[in-house]
Design an enzyme around this catalytic site. Structure first.
Site, short mmCIF file in Angstrom:
data_model
loop_
_atom_site.label_atom_id
_atom_site.label_comp_id
_atom_site.label_asym_id
_atom_site.label_seq_id
_atom_site.Cartn_x
_atom_site.Cartn_y
_atom_site.Cartn_z
N SER A 1 0.79 -1.24 0.00
CA SER A 1 0.00 0.00 0.00
C SER A 1 0.82 1.28 0.00
O SER A 1 0.25 2.36 -0.15
CB SER A 1 -0.95 0.00 1.19
OG SER A 1 -1.96 -0.94 0.97
N LYS B 1 0.24 3.39 -2.94
CA LYS B 1 -0.96 4.24 -3.07
C LYS B 1 -0.62 5.73 -3.05
O LYS B 1 -1.38 6.55 -3.58
CB LYS B 1 -1.96 3.90 -1.96
CG LYS B 1 -2.52 2.47 -2.08
CD LYS B 1 -3.36 2.07 -0.88
CE LYS B 1 -3.85 0.63 -0.99
NZ LYS B 1 -4.53 0.17 0.23
N VAL C 1 1.37 -3.56 3.89
CA VAL C 1 1.41 -4.83 4.63
C VAL C 1 2.69 -5.65 4.37
O VAL C 1 2.91 -6.65 5.02
CB VAL C 1 0.17 -5.73 4.38
CG1 VAL C 1 -1.07 -5.17 5.03
CG2 VAL C 1 -0.05 -6.01 2.91
N TYR D 1 -4.16 -2.66 -9.94
CA TYR D 1 -3.99 -2.52 -8.49
C TYR D 1 -3.07 -3.62 -7.93
O TYR D 1 -2.16 -3.33 -7.16
CB TYR D 1 -5.37 -2.55 -7.81
CG TYR D 1 -5.28 -2.54 -6.31
CD1 TYR D 1 -4.99 -1.36 -5.61
CD2 TYR D 1 -5.47 -3.70 -5.56
CE1 TYR D 1 -4.90 -1.34 -4.23
CE2 TYR D 1 -5.38 -3.70 -4.18
CZ TYR D 1 -5.09 -2.52 -3.51
OH TYR D 1 -4.98 -2.51 -2.15
N TYR E 1 -4.19 3.83 8.29
CA TYR E 1 -5.53 3.28 8.53
C TYR E 1 -6.02 3.69 9.92
O TYR E 1 -5.89 4.85 10.30
CB TYR E 1 -5.52 1.75 8.35
CG TYR E 1 -4.84 1.36 7.06
CD1 TYR E 1 -5.39 1.74 5.85
CD2 TYR E 1 -3.63 0.67 7.03
CE1 TYR E 1 -4.78 1.42 4.64
CE2 TYR E 1 -3.02 0.35 5.83
CZ TYR E 1 -3.59 0.74 4.65
OH TYR E 1 -2.98 0.43 3.47
N1 GLN Z 1 -2.37 -5.95 -1.44
C1 GLN Z 1 -2.92 -5.57 -0.17
C2 GLN Z 1 -4.43 -5.53 -0.31
O1 GLN Z 1 -4.88 -5.01 -1.27
C3 GLN Z 1 -2.43 -4.22 0.25
C4 GLN Z 1 -2.93 -3.80 1.57
C5 GLN Z 1 -1.96 -2.99 2.38
O2 GLN Z 1 -0.76 -2.92 2.13
N2 GLN Z 1 -2.47 -2.44 3.44
O3 GLN Z 1 -5.15 -6.03 0.53
#
Ligand code: GLN
Length: 310
Positions: free
Chosen positions: A67, A70, A264, A194, A246
């Protein structure tokens, strides 16, 4: 501002202080490629305005940025849509898990912010508009390579394929968005882009380097490229501060006090405005899905440098 020798000493100290904590937290286990990563790893890299790099630990080991990507797709989408993006996605902290679906129904398909998965899918749809998935993926990877000043930045094909095989929740979110008329491209195409952006593999040095424009009003001081405008840069940083971790974003602002974005894979990109970009990595995650040792390291780094924005 700390000079280079000070920074070298500080990152070395932070890495030493993290040693007793290595292995804390829980490694993401929803795909095999992440589940098998040794949790006892830690890297930190700081890239300052003049391009100096201070690093320690496993700063050269590539990891799955997940993420953290993003932030970069948001930059591309804002450049493309400007204010129009904000009719499709909000900019308030979600107070929920990153892949929550309940909120999306309540809010009629307009995700709370661009960093929860639903919001990131809308952002990816904006990046994809008018292109084929392969072109959008190449654009994103090219953007990262240019910013990192490193042609070796690549997408991990195994991670991308596993994300696809197990991405039922993301597929649900995307279908929901489409039902609310908030995705323009076909669901499968948005998901493909994505999953590939999440599968970008980078090390701490490359990631900090790529994020440097966010510390300098959108101007990459090494490439001399105006990546985005100063105003947009302020806004991206604001969203990182309020939403980048988050449901633990408040805690991160309280403890670290820098705009940051987690993934993650265990990476965190943090921005010290007008000073530097900092990337840390350690795979063990806290309850909210953020690197536990990474956040602790940033907390210590800020205590030692005084670089909090507050
Ligand atoms: N690939 C993970 C997902 O889409 C990314 C989530 C993350 O890094 N928080 O669930």
């Amino acid at each position: 501002m700390a000079d280079k020798e000070d920074l070298d000493a500080i990152v070395a100290q932070v890495a030493a202080e993290m040693r007793p904590h290595l292995g804390e937290g829980k490694v993401a286990d929803y795909i095999p490629a992440l589940a098998r990563v040794d949790p006892r790893q830690f890297g930190i890299a700081v890239v300052t305005s003049d391009g100096a790099v201070a690093s320690a630990g496993d700063a050269e080991t590539p990891f799955s940025v997940q993420s953290v990507s993003k932030v970069f797709t948001l930059t591309l989408a804002i450049n493309r849509l400007d204010e129009a993006l904000w009719t499709r996605v909000g900019r308030e902290p979600s107070g929920s898990r990153f892949n929550s679906i309940v909120q999306l129904e309540q809010e009629k398909g307009v995700p709370r912010n661009p960093f929860i998965n639903a919001g990131a899918l809308v952002v990816t749809d904006a990046v994809l508009a008018g292109a084929r998935p392969a072109e959008a993926i190449a654009d994103i990877a090219g953007f990262m390579r240019r910013l990192a000043l490193d042609e070796t930045v690549a997408i991990d094909a195994e991670v991308a394929a596993s994300e696809q095989d197990t991405g039922f929740r993301n597929a649900s979110l995307a279908n929901f968005l489409r039902a609310f008329d908030n995705l323009n491209s076909p669901v499968e195409e948005v998901l493909e882009v994505y999953f590939n952006q999440c599968a970008l593999s980078m090390n701490c040095r490359q990631l900090a380097r790529a994020g440097l424009f966010l510390a300098h009003g959108g101007l990459d001081p090494l490439n001399r490229i105006q990546v985005t405008s100063p105003e947009r840069t302020r806004r991206i940083n604001a969203i990182m501060m309020t939403c980048g971790h988050y449901d633990a974003s408040g805690e991160f602002a309280y403890r670290v006090g820098l705009p940051g974005k987690s993934g993650v894979g265990g990476g965190i990109l943090a921005i010290a405005p007008r000073r530097a970009a900092i990337a840390v990595w350690s795979p063990g995650l806290c309850e909210a899905g953020n690197s536990l040792v990474g956040a602790l390291a940033l907390r210590r780094f800020v205590a030692l440098t005084g670089w909090s924005v507050f």
